[in-house]
Design a protein around this motif. Structure first.
Motif: not given
Ligand SMILES: [Zn+2]
Length: 252
Positions: A169-196
């Motif tokens: 619900s509120v993602p926990v940021i431990n290291d600001p340096g990992n936020v960009q790769p985190w966004l890239t990973n989320l982008e990979r999944w947010m447009h998929r239609e096979d996740v129910v």
């Protein structure tokens, strides 16, 4: 106390209390394959896994860590798993960080952590791997973001994504340096239609909109824009406050 809820014939969700005296829960899952069980995250205490045991008896069992945060992997020694799978970076954390954390916890609450023995993974991967469970498969993907060893697990036959703390619900940021790769990973999944359905490491089973919601939140903080706390609980307000501080953004 652990609560086990059956989702279907092969999948159960586990909810365990973590941290002494707190009501906060950590989620996991038990998957019954044709030849072996998979336990996705082992909660905080060996007794949690000992309680789950009846639900994965009669076949070999493999534990998988969504990441090596204590509340997801300290229960492992409550059962003799045939293998423990995690991302390769989890090994680094087991070598350096986790023994220190366990020592600190034992100093603060000597009675609560007496039985914990750290069980590092004996099988690791870097980018992705697939486990064939006979009736269905579990695909594991590296998901750097919340931590350097975070992974998610996807069961395509059921449209179920096991998210660990990569979604919350509120993602926990431990290291600001990992936020960009985190966004890239989320982008990979947010447009998929096979996740129910998505099972976060904490909170309720939800739908795939959590990818876009987490993305919007993290993107705002990365760009330095104040953003409202996505939920109203005191626990998450504190996390939101810590996130803003860590990212150098004013609290909205
Ligand atoms: Zn967690």
């Amino acid at each position: 106390m652990i609560r086990i809820t059956r989702l279907d014939k092969e999948i159960s969700i586990t909810e365990a209390e973590f941290s002494p005296g707190e009501k906060w829960l950590v989620n996991g899952a038990i998957l019954e394959g044709k030849d072996f069980f998979v336990v996705w995250d082992t909660a905080s205490y060996p007794k949690d896994v000992a309680e789950m045991k009846a639900h994965f008896s009669g076949k070999p069992a493999v534990a998988i860590y969504s990441h090596a945060d204590w509340d997801h992997c300290w229960g492992t020694c409550g059962f003799e798993f045939n293998h423990v799978i995690a991302h390769a970076n989890a090994v680094l954390r087991f070598n350096d960080e986790l023994p220190v954390t366990l020592r600190q916890f034992r100093n603060d609450h000597p009675n609560d952590w007496r039985g914990v023995k750290l069980v590092p993974p004996d099988f690791t991967f870097d980018e992705a791997m697939t486990l064939s469970l006979g009736y269905f498969s579990l695909k594991l993907y590296y998901f750097r973001g919340h931590t350097i060893d975070s992974i998610v697990g996807f069961i395509p036959e059921k449209g179920l994504l096991l998210g660990g703390d990569s979604v919350e619900s509120v993602p926990v940021i431990n290291d600001p340096g990992n936020v960009q790769p985190w966004l890239t990973n989320l982008e990979r999944w947010m447009h998929r239609e096979d996740v129910v359905q998505v099972l976060p490491g904490h909170g309720k089973l939800c739908d795939a909109s959590i990818f876009a919601e987490n993305h919007r939140y993290l993107q705002s903080l990365l760009e330095g824009h104040p953003v409202a706390c996505p939920t109203g609980t005191e626990f998450y307000k504190q996390i939101h406050w810590d996130n803003c501080k860590r990212m150098g953004v004013a609290v909205a």
